[in-house]
Design a protein around this motif. Structure first.
Motif, short mmCIF file in Angstrom:
data_model
loop_
_atom_site.label_atom_id
_atom_site.label_comp_id
_atom_site.label_asym_id
_atom_site.label_seq_id
_atom_site.Cartn_x
_atom_site.Cartn_y
_atom_site.Cartn_z
N LEU A 51 24.07 -83.35 -44.69
CA LEU A 51 23.62 -82.10 -44.09
C LEU A 51 23.00 -81.26 -45.19
N SER B 100 21.17 -77.66 -46.06
CA SER B 100 21.03 -76.31 -45.52
C SER B 100 20.27 -75.43 -46.49
N ASN C 295 21.39 -69.50 -36.86
CA ASN C 295 21.55 -70.88 -37.33
C ASN C 295 20.71 -71.83 -36.48
N PHE D 106 19.79 -75.87 -36.20
CA PHE D 106 20.28 -77.20 -36.56
C PHE D 106 19.27 -78.24 -36.10
N HIS E 194 19.58 -75.95 -40.99
CA HIS E 194 20.49 -77.06 -41.31
C HIS E 194 19.84 -78.36 -40.83
N LEU F 38 28.87 -75.29 -36.90
CA LEU F 38 27.77 -74.34 -37.09
C LEU F 38 27.67 -73.36 -35.92
#
Length: 488
Positions: A78, A80, A87, A89, A131, A176
């Motif tokens: 992962l 970030s 957030n 993703f 992310h 997250l």
């Protein structure tokens, strides 16, 4: 340079008069600066991205974590960047043979690491935390397979969670509690935008979270961002965007992630003419994803009417690599008018790194509602089976010195070669090769057969089809890739 938020605001006129602004135009035009050169083929493997991930570890702007392992023990990372409260993703390649967005993710890293648009990127990353989970299915990528090493489709494992890869995806999504999630895939190159001859180069979907396909704020926000991306991509691939089927699939991750409260957006990379390795589509992913991030950061997507989502054409699956229309075919002494659709299948080497093509007839009859990347109106032409050249050619070098187009004009689609490596199935000259004592394979205009024939009209041979590839014998125009060695 103006603020990125002002630039993106100029991209869309929400009255329906879409305008592409300076930022996305700059991203598209300068893309070659950011394209990661080490990932230039579709068949990428876990080992190919590890040096790139390792390099990011030394950059203090990034947090790089090993968050899981595949069944065969390959690390899932992962990555970030950003400090914002929103957030986002993004995960790619949960199907191992769908790598286009994985490549685009590393292009995005190169963009973020560049000296370009510093002020704009600073503002973006103050609003968002991004992310990335590239290559969720590394075991599948190793053998260019949709499924993982257990033989299951990870995207149908959101409920049972039997795969470690699926468990990792669920755990990270939950930790997250991401506001937006981008589920990045490839789809068949044979999808088209409904009722058009244009491929669905990019398809989007805001997955349903129930059978009723209700729209709440979570799904509605995904729809609005998709409308924004569609308006951007229309400049670069006009008419080549589709909506993926939104039937609810209770086992799928996208549908469940929508249900769990993350605005889920599916991006599917389809086909683009003469882009076998999907490098132009990779570029469109780069622009589409970054454009989405900018509108999420500035919130402009909130003003987009949800109704515009349904104006995007649906996906259909009515494309062939080659469509030949209305040729004359004689069977048992009677003439028939037929269409055929031909596709170029990929046959991999044992290491799943390269491939050659084998042409196949996949449909025949009335194909008037279907389309082709290439289409020939063969009205008045007779389809005639290709012949074998009567003399044996000694070497490959001798063959390459011959007038191949002249042979095709004379109706020959096969030659016999005395010396040829039986391990080399990829024939780069546009004529098929037989062993010196081998008979020609029988050919019938049937589904499943490899097409090798000529098209003749008024005594003139104007076209040849060799291993499913069309060759215009008058102009020598062709997208030919390879013929076939039929020897043993």
């Amino acid at each position: 340079m103006r603020s990125i938020f002002f630039l993106i605001a100029t991209i869309i006129s929400f009255s329906g008069m879409g305008q592409v602004g300076d930022m996305t135009t700059s991203l598209y035009d300068s893309y070659s600066k950011y394209k990661e050169p080490s990932l230039d083929k579709r068949r990428i493997k876990h080992k190919d991205i590890q040096p790139l991930i390792f390099k990011l570890k030394s950059n203090p702007a990034y947090t790089v974590q090993k968050v899981g392992k595949s069944i065969k023990g390959k690390n899932i990372s992962l990555i970030s960047i950003g400090t914002g409260d929103i957030n986002v993703f993004l995960w790619s390649q949960m199907h191992g043979d769908e790598p286009t967005a994985t490549q685009a993710i590393f292009d995005i890293f190169n963009f973020l690491n560049s000296d370009d648009f510093k002020a704009e990127k600073k503002e973006l990353l103050s609003k968002l935390t991004l992310h990335f989970m590239p290559m969720l299915n590394p075991d599948g990528a190793e053998v260019f397979s949709r499924r993982n090493a257990l033989g299951i489709d990870i995207n149908r494992d959101a409920l049972m969670l039997q795969s470690p890869e699926g468990q990792t995806l669920k755990r990270i999504r939950d930790s997250l509690d991401a506001d937006f999630g981008f589920n990045l895939h490839d789809q068949s190159t044979y999808y088209n935008a409904e009722r058009t001859s244009k491929p669905a180069t990019i398809s989007y979907l805001a997955p349903a979270y129930n059978y009723e396909k209700d729209i709440n704020d979570v799904r509605g926000n995904a729809m609005k961002v998709i409308v924004f991306m569609n308006r951007i991509i229309q400049k670069y691939a006009p008419g080549q965007v589709g909506l993926y089927n939104d039937d609810f699939e209770p086992r799928a991750f996208g549908d469940n992630i929508q249900k769990w409260g993350t605005s889920a957006i599916l991006i599917e990379s389809g086909g683009f003419k003469n882009d076998v390795e999907k490098q132009e589509i990779r570029k469109l992913n780069f622009v589409s994803i970054l454009s989405a991030c900018y509108t999420i950061a500035n919130g402009d997507y909130k003003n987009i009417p949800i109704e515009d989502y349904e104006k995007i054409p649906q996906n259909d699956r009515k494309l062939f690599d080659l469509k030949i229309e209305r040729f004359t075919h004689n069977l048992l002494g009677k003439d028939y008018i037929l269409d055929i659709g031909i596709n170029h299948l990929e046959v991999e080497d044992e290491n799943h790194e390269t491939f050659y093509n084998v042409g196949r007839i996949v449909e025949k009859g009335d194909l008037s509602t279907f389309y082709g990347y290439d289409t020939v109106d063969a009205t008045g032409y007779r389809l005639i089976e290709g012949k074998v050249y009567p003399e044996i050619i000694e070497t490959r070098k001798d063959l390459e010195a011959m007038d191949i187009y002249g042979l095709l004009k004379s109706g020959y689609t096969y030659v016999r070669l005395a010396e040829f490596s039986a391990t080399d199935k990829d024939v780069s000259v546009p004529i098929n090769i037989l062993g010196k004592d081998q008979k020609v394979p029988g050919f019938y205009v049937n589904i499943g057969n490899t097409p090798n024939f000529i098209l003749q009209k008024d005594g003139s041979v104007d076209y040849a089809v060799v291993n499913g590839f069309l060759i215009n014998l008058n102009t020598k125009e062709t997208n030919f890739k390879n013929a076939i060695y039929y020897g043993k």
